[in-house]
Design a protein around this motif. Structure first.
Motif, short mmCIF file in Angstrom:
data_model
loop_
_atom_site.label_atom_id
_atom_site.label_comp_id
_atom_site.label_asym_id
_atom_site.label_seq_id
_atom_site.Cartn_x
_atom_site.Cartn_y
_atom_site.Cartn_z
N GLU A 71 -5.79 2.17 19.84
CA GLU A 71 -5.89 3.20 18.81
C GLU A 71 -5.00 2.86 17.62
O GLU A 71 -5.36 3.12 16.46
CB GLU A 71 -5.50 4.56 19.38
CG GLU A 71 -6.47 5.11 20.40
CD GLU A 71 -5.99 6.44 20.94
OE1 GLU A 71 -5.58 7.31 20.16
OE2 GLU A 71 -6.03 6.62 22.17
N GLY A 72 -3.82 2.30 17.89
CA GLY A 72 -2.93 1.92 16.81
C GLY A 72 -3.48 0.78 15.99
O GLY A 72 -3.42 0.79 14.75
N VAL A 73 -4.08 -0.21 16.65
CA VAL A 73 -4.65 -1.35 15.94
C VAL A 73 -5.83 -0.94 15.06
O VAL A 73 -5.95 -1.37 13.91
CB VAL A 73 -5.09 -2.44 16.94
CG1 VAL A 73 -5.86 -3.55 16.23
CG2 VAL A 73 -3.87 -3.02 17.66
N THR A 74 -6.68 -0.09 15.60
CA THR A 74 -7.89 0.29 14.85
C THR A 74 -7.57 1.07 13.59
O THR A 74 -8.38 1.12 12.66
CB THR A 74 -8.85 1.10 15.77
OG1 THR A 74 -10.17 1.00 15.26
CG2 THR A 74 -8.45 2.56 15.87
N PHE A 75 -6.38 1.68 13.54
CA PHE A 75 -5.97 2.43 12.34
C PHE A 75 -5.91 1.53 11.11
O PHE A 75 -6.15 1.99 9.99
CB PHE A 75 -4.59 3.07 12.57
CG PHE A 75 -3.98 3.61 11.30
CD1 PHE A 75 -4.39 4.83 10.77
CD2 PHE A 75 -3.00 2.89 10.63
CE1 PHE A 75 -3.84 5.31 9.59
CE2 PHE A 75 -2.43 3.38 9.45
CZ PHE A 75 -2.85 4.59 8.93
N PHE A 76 -5.62 0.24 11.30
CA PHE A 76 -5.41 -0.65 10.16
C PHE A 76 -6.70 -1.08 9.46
O PHE A 76 -6.67 -1.99 8.61
CB PHE A 76 -4.59 -1.86 10.60
CG PHE A 76 -3.16 -1.51 10.91
CD1 PHE A 76 -2.22 -1.42 9.89
CD2 PHE A 76 -2.77 -1.20 12.20
CE1 PHE A 76 -0.91 -1.07 10.16
CE2 PHE A 76 -1.45 -0.85 12.48
CZ PHE A 76 -0.52 -0.79 11.45
N ALA A 77 -7.81 -0.44 9.80
CA ALA A 77 -9.03 -0.56 9.00
C ALA A 77 -9.68 0.81 8.88
O ALA A 77 -10.88 0.91 8.63
CB ALA A 77 -9.99 -1.57 9.60
N SER A 78 -8.89 1.85 9.06
CA SER A 78 -9.39 3.22 8.92
C SER A 78 -9.48 3.59 7.44
O SER A 78 -8.91 2.91 6.58
CB SER A 78 -8.47 4.20 9.65
OG SER A 78 -7.18 4.19 9.05
N LEU A 79 -10.19 4.67 7.15
CA LEU A 79 -10.38 5.08 5.76
C LEU A 79 -9.07 5.34 5.03
O LEU A 79 -8.87 4.82 3.92
CB LEU A 79 -11.28 6.32 5.71
CG LEU A 79 -11.57 6.87 4.31
CD1 LEU A 79 -12.25 5.83 3.44
CD2 LEU A 79 -12.43 8.14 4.40
N PRO A 80 -8.12 6.12 5.59
CA PRO A 80 -6.86 6.36 4.87
C PRO A 80 -6.10 5.06 4.58
O PRO A 80 -5.56 4.88 3.48
CB PRO A 80 -6.07 7.26 5.82
CG PRO A 80 -7.09 7.89 6.69
CD PRO A 80 -8.17 6.88 6.86
N PHE A 81 -6.08 4.17 5.55
CA PHE A 81 -5.36 2.91 5.36
C PHE A 81 -6.04 2.06 4.28
O PHE A 81 -5.37 1.49 3.41
CB PHE A 81 -5.29 2.14 6.67
CG PHE A 81 -4.56 0.82 6.55
CD1 PHE A 81 -3.19 0.78 6.59
CD2 PHE A 81 -5.27 -0.36 6.40
CE1 PHE A 81 -2.51 -0.43 6.47
CE2 PHE A 81 -4.60 -1.58 6.28
CZ PHE A 81 -3.22 -1.61 6.32
N LEU A 82 -7.36 1.94 4.34
CA LEU A 82 -8.09 1.11 3.39
C LEU A 82 -7.97 1.64 1.97
O LEU A 82 -7.86 0.86 1.01
CB LEU A 82 -9.55 1.00 3.80
CG LEU A 82 -9.84 0.18 5.06
CD1 LEU A 82 -11.29 0.30 5.45
CD2 LEU A 82 -9.46 -1.29 4.85
#
Length: 224
Positions: A71-82
């Motif tokens: 879950e932590g790794v997938t955040f780094f291509a999530s909408l808020p991050f991008l």
């Protein structure tokens, strides 16, 4: 003159090799994307997707604690991050005198995001019903895979082009692939969604890079 000729020949051979490699990657990626659309929407095959889910389920059953890390790794291509990185990084690069690099990163993320939405609306594939954390939106191709590869692939290319930290460049590409795999692990995307996202992400990056090089070449010729 004797020294100049070998250098010119070496440069020409390098450019020829670069064009051949990039052209080969472009064609292979485009063919893969087209093939996946046939598998998913014409043949309606789910064999590869089911196999991939089964492998991830085995992994999750053996190491249940892995899910929180995924879950932590997938955040780094999530909408808020991008959104944050897609705007913040170009501004940072521009402030440090790298105007072209900043523009390239911005267009890589923004263009991939727009193209991803167009493709999702066109293909209209629903997300897997077995998702661990149900998410809204359509499934094909994976936005995390496509836009993540566009971002990290663009930054990796810039690092490689400037001959700075080639290991970091390779690491960014591995990171982008890992993010895509998290989507299959969480069952929020089929494996074919992720593979298609990687393929069309590469196609977009190569098209963007080629267009920018032509634009800047014409800009230099016109003296702007």
């Amino acid at each position: 003159m004797k020294r100049f000729a070998p250098r010119l020949a070496a440069l020409f051979s390098f450019l020829t090799l670069e064009i051949a490699v990039v052209g080969g990657v472009f064609i292979a990626s485009a063919v893969l994307f087209f093939y996946l659309t046939r598998v998913v929407f014409v043949q309606h095959s789910v064999d590869f997707d089911q196999w991939a889910f089964a492998q991830m389920d085995v992994l999750r059953s053996r190491w249940p604690s892995l899910t929180s890390g995924v879950e932590g790794v997938t955040f780094f291509a999530s909408l808020p991050f991008l959104v944050g990185v897609g705007i913040g990084l170009p501004l940072l690069l521009r402030s440090r005198g790298h105007r072209r690099e900043g523009l390239e990163v911005f267009l890589a993320v923004a263009g991939a995001s727009l193209l991803n939405q167009v493709l999702k609306v066109h293909f209209q594939r629903a997300r897997p019903s077995s998702a661990l954390f149900p998410q809204a939106g359509l499934s094909f191709p994976s936005g995390h895979a496509m836009i993540g590869l566009a971002l990290y692939g663009c930054v990796a290319w810039l690092l490689w082009r400037h001959r700075r930290h080639p290991l970091w460049a390779a690491g960014l590409l591995v990171w982008a692939v890992l993010i895509g795999l998290t989507r299959v692990y969480l069952h929020v995307h089929y494996a074919t969604d992720v593979a298609a996202g990687f393929a069309i992400g590469l196609v977009w990056l190569i098209l963007l890079r080629t267009a920018l090089r032509l634009w800047w070449r014409e800009e230099a010729k016109s003296g702007l």
